[in-house]
Design a protein around this motif. Structure first.
Motif, short mmCIF file in Angstrom:
data_model
loop_
_atom_site.label_atom_id
_atom_site.label_comp_id
_atom_site.label_asym_id
_atom_site.label_seq_id
_atom_site.Cartn_x
_atom_site.Cartn_y
_atom_site.Cartn_z
N VAL A 10 1.69 0.00 -4.72
CA VAL A 10 3.10 0.13 -5.08
C VAL A 10 3.67 -1.21 -5.55
O VAL A 10 3.78 -2.17 -4.78
CB VAL A 10 3.93 0.67 -3.90
CG1 VAL A 10 5.40 0.80 -4.29
CG2 VAL A 10 3.38 2.02 -3.43
N ASN A 12 0.84 -1.18 0.00
CA ASN A 12 0.00 0.00 0.00
C ASN A 12 0.88 1.24 0.00
O ASN A 12 2.10 1.17 0.24
CB ASN A 12 -0.91 0.01 1.23
CG ASN A 12 -1.90 -1.15 1.22
OD1 ASN A 12 -2.73 -1.25 0.32
ND2 ASN A 12 -1.82 -2.01 2.23
N THR A 13 0.29 2.39 -0.21
CA THR A 13 1.07 3.62 -0.24
C THR A 13 1.68 3.97 1.12
O THR A 13 2.64 4.74 1.18
CB THR A 13 0.19 4.79 -0.72
OG1 THR A 13 -0.98 4.87 0.12
CG2 THR A 13 -0.23 4.59 -2.17
N ASP A 14 1.13 3.38 2.20
CA ASP A 14 1.71 3.64 3.53
C ASP A 14 2.82 2.67 3.89
O ASP A 14 3.35 2.70 5.00
CB ASP A 14 0.62 3.62 4.61
CG ASP A 14 -0.04 2.25 4.75
OD1 ASP A 14 0.39 1.28 4.06
OD2 ASP A 14 -1.00 2.13 5.54
N ASP A 55 -2.85 2.87 -7.55
CA ASP A 55 -1.71 3.44 -6.82
C ASP A 55 -1.00 2.44 -5.91
O ASP A 55 -0.05 2.82 -5.20
CB ASP A 55 -2.15 4.65 -6.00
CG ASP A 55 -3.16 4.31 -4.91
OD1 ASP A 55 -3.65 3.16 -4.89
OD2 ASP A 55 -3.48 5.20 -4.09
N THR A 90 3.85 1.89 -9.81
CA THR A 90 2.46 1.69 -9.43
C THR A 90 1.87 0.51 -10.18
O THR A 90 2.38 0.07 -11.21
CB THR A 90 1.63 2.94 -9.78
OG1 THR A 90 1.64 3.11 -11.21
CG2 THR A 90 2.17 4.18 -9.09
#
Length: 764
Positions: free
Chosen positions: A420, A357-359, A418, A429
């Protein structure tokens, strides 16, 4: 007008600077020119392995309104407006930029009407958004368009639109389905006998409109990136394919047994069931080399495991089956079960090998094992790790790996754009890496099999990108037991061949829905020359092994399997030639008859190499069909009856018959019938000459290793002159030449030649 400000050359690159931008023309080979707008960016390609730019001579001429780049094979003209046109060496226009205004399709649809229709579930075409990357080309009145991989529908793609976004959708495919499992942004145009290729090497979501919006033009567009594509010229379709496959890679020579018959189902889920299938194949004298294991052989659908409750003697069973000439190919999906304590999951988490994830947390979706995570195959480290895991399968005796669900599929909605994924060592992405996910998985599997077995890897993949033919064979995915899907199997496989994928097949009989005896019979007839010959069906559908439908169906099925095994050496020869030419086994008639307008759009016939023409029956309750034979002299494969080409004939085709024609003068290998492929026992080979005069080049090697790359093969020149046969070894690097060769000529006479080891020659 933009006005050309300067023209610069550096090596193979020509840079044209305009008042408002830059155009780059890179001469890759005499047949290939790369076109790129904006500052020059060589970039990384997943399709193209290594540097394919040749130091090819070229000439640049600057006029007041244009720049002309000329090679031995083509001419590219860039004008003062930045438009780019391709001509062949003789100056014939091949493909040109469209210079007029575009015309939106008239849909007579207001926003309110569209919203209302969408609320009822109608999937209406959306107005195209503004795109950064747009290429519009002239479409001529009689131009035909081919390629683009596995797109649904007919041979000629003109008039349709397609999306490049690998998609798992089990709903029966119709001709309005714009996307399937594969992204191959390569197309071939054929206009008045002249061929060209266009390759848009972009992994992002993109769109082709091949004359649907307007019959005046076709276009390619993508919301991401800049204009960047390859122009390809060649001597007809074969020349274009040779150049394209030089660029993206050619289908490697497969192990010979992979050309044998393969039986599959979702699922043969127990040891007893697999043994039953193997025993029945031998009992009913159905030649067979492979049985496939679908997901139920695994422990809870965990990849790189075996359910030992259902397969208690897995390795020894595979060893026993191998002694009977049956090899096992196992499915593997990319989704790794989220299961702490499961070693594959634990290793991947500990080493940071999964998409995120983006986090920065591991991204979780769901596939067959439930909650699952996705290996980040864009990184070399992840591919190496996956290849090492393949050793679990090879250590157990698995002969090949079938990669499925690698679009990648996901059960809890599409993977967000989005998420990753990596592009090499750089974070990227899902939007960018989605279309090469199956490609990278295939490369990892290929590398693992090659390293662990030393043999030519057998990898099957559902999702691929341009260039994946270097690593995997493909099939057309989850078709159904529908006559329309049988009909489309011919254009699907032919267009895959024209997209570089020489090793391809369909699920014989249909994967979903229930087949019928007639449909299964016609399917095995139509598929018997498809390189990947696999019968596969879905869980819950009617079992479709050939003995399930009575003696008549079984007998016909056996008849065509025997035909396949007699002709395996012909197919193997075509594969070997394809490593040098890029030509596939199955070919639309337009490949060899480019000036023939009737041949250009035929959907229900195909060539096998250049010497066989198959015209299967693809409709129910049909006992005869119209067959078009292109120019030349042909003869009925079964009876020898002569036919003049350039005409159509009504040919009888009862349920147990396949209309099949040989080119007069053709010589074909005709191997003794066996129940499986065993190269070590191949001491005799026959040839059939369709006529009393002909020539043929035959290739022989050990059928499994890479020793042929260093010369360990034999090549035979077979000639028949006025009924007299001669065989000459023109290259001998393989230690087991045939001891006996027979040649049958048109009048039925059979000549036998024996190998003389002392002289290395064959004597009558």
């Amino acid at each position: 007008m933009k006005a050309i400000q300067s023209v610069e050359q550096e090596g193979q690159l020509v840079t044209i600077t305009y008042a408002d931008g830059q155009l780059n023309l890179q001469v890759v080979t005499p047949q290939i020119v790369r076109v790129q707008h904006g500052p020059w960016q060589p970039g990384h390609s997943y399709a193209i392995a290594g540097d394919k730019v040749q130091a090819a001579p070229y000439q640049v001429d600057r006029g007041s309104q244009e720049v002309v780049v000329t090679t031995a094979a083509l001419k590219v003209v860039a004008d003062a407006e930045g438009f780019v046109d391709l001509f062949d060496a003789a100056g014939t226009p091949l493909v040109q930029d469209f210079r007029g205004p575009r015309h939106a399709l008239a849909r007579d649809l207001s926003k309110a009407q569209a919203d209302l229709a969408a609320a009822e579930g109608h999937d209406l075409a959306q107005v195209e958004a503004a795109n950064a990357n747009l290429v519009v080309k002239v479409l001529h009145e009689h131009e035909h368009l081919y390629g683009l991989g596995d797109k649904a529908g007919f041979m000629d793609k003109r008039g349709y639109e397609y999306d490049m976004w690998n998609t798992d959708n089990p709903v029966p495919q119709l001709e309005n389905r714009t996307r399937l499992y594969k992204t191959v942004p390569f197309m071939i145009g054929l206009n008045d006998g002249h061929a060209y290729g266009l390759f848009f090497d972009s992994t992002e979501r993109s769109h082709f409109d091949l004359g649907k919006e307007s019959s005046d033009y076709f276009y390619y567009t993508s919301a991401i990136g800049t204009v960047d594509y390859y122009l390809i010229a060649g001597a007809g379709i074969p020349g274009v394919l040779e150049a394209y496959t030089y660029l993206t890679g050619r289908t490697p020579l497969p192990q010979k047994w992979t050309l044998g018959y393969q039986q599959s189902r979702w699922s043969y889920g127990t040891e007893a069931q697999v043994n039953y299938i193997a025993d029945k194949m031998r009992e009913y004298r159905l030649p067979c080399d492979v049985i496939h294991l679908d997901i139920d052989y695994m422990d809870g659908y965990r990849v790189f495991t075996v359910d030992h409750n259902h397969f208690p003697h897995f390795a020894s069973q595979l060893s026993d089956l191998a002694k009977k000439g049956i090899k096992i190919v196992t499915i593997i999906d990319p989704g790794v079960k989220e299961d702490p304590g499961y070693h594959v999951y634990d290793e991947g988490v500990a080493q940071g090998l999964f998409a995120k994830n983006t986090d920065g947390s591991v991204y979780v979706n769901a596939v067959w094992p439930g909650a699952a995570v996705y290996p980040d195959f864009g990184r070399a480290k992840v591919r190496d790790w996956w290849a090492n895991n393949v050793k679990f399968l090879t250590d157990n005796g698995v002969a090949g790996v079938w990669n499925d669900m690698n679009e990648p599929a996901s059960f809890k909605g599409e993977i967000p754009d989005d998420i990753v994924f990596s592009d090499g060592d750089q974070p990227s992405t899902h939007a960018t890496m989605h279309n090469v996910y199956g490609h990278n998985m295939s490369q990892a599997t290929y590398d693992g099999l090659r390293e662990q077995t030393g043999k030519r890897p057998f990898v099957i993949s559902r999702a691929v990108y341009a260039g994946s033919q270097k690593y995997a064979t493909v099939w057309t995915g989850d078709n159904h037991s529908l006559w329309v899907h049988l009909q489309w199997s011919v254009p699907l496989l032919c267009n895959l061949g024209l997209s570089g994928f020489a090793f391809a097949g369909t699920d014989i009989g249909g994967f979903g829905s229930d087949t019928t005896p007639e449909l299964l019979t016609r399917w095995i007839e139509a598929a018997i020359f498809s390189p990947l010959l696999r019968n596969h069906s879905a869980i819950g559908t009617r079992a479709q092994e050939p003995w399930r439908f009575g003696e008549k169906t079984l007998g016909t099925y056996r008849k065509f399997l025997e035909l396949r095994y007699h002709l395996i050496d012909y197919l193997y020869d075509l594969f070997e030639a394809g490593t040098r030419t890029g030509l596939p086994v199955m070919r639309p008639l337009a490949v060899h008859y480019p000036q023939d307008e009737r041949a250009a759009t035929i959907n229900d016939e195909f060539l096998v190499g250049a010497d066989l023409l198959a015209a299967p029956v693809l409709t129910p309750n049909t006992a005869e069909r119209l067959v078009y034979l292109p120019a030349g002299e042909w003869c009925d494969f079964w009876t020898g009856k002569a036919y003049a080409g350039g005409r159509s004939y009504v040919i009888a085709a009862p349920l147990d018959a396949l209309p099949l024609f040989a080119r007069v003068g053709a010589i074909l290998p005709w191997r003794p019938l066996t129940q499986y492929v065993d190269v070590a026992t191949e001491t005799t080979l026959g040839f059939k000459c369709f006529g009393n005069t002909g020539t043929y080049s035959h290739y022989q090697d050990d059928g499994e290793s890479f020793a042929y790359e260093t010369g360990a093969y034999n090549r035979y020149a077979v000639t028949v002159q006025n009924g007299a046969a001669k065989v000459t070894l023109t290259h001998q690097g393989y230690a087991k030449p045939y001891q006996t060769i027979t040649v049958a000529v048109a009048d039925g006479a059979v000549q036998t030649l024996t190998y003389d080891a002392a002289t290395g020659s064959y004597r009558a």
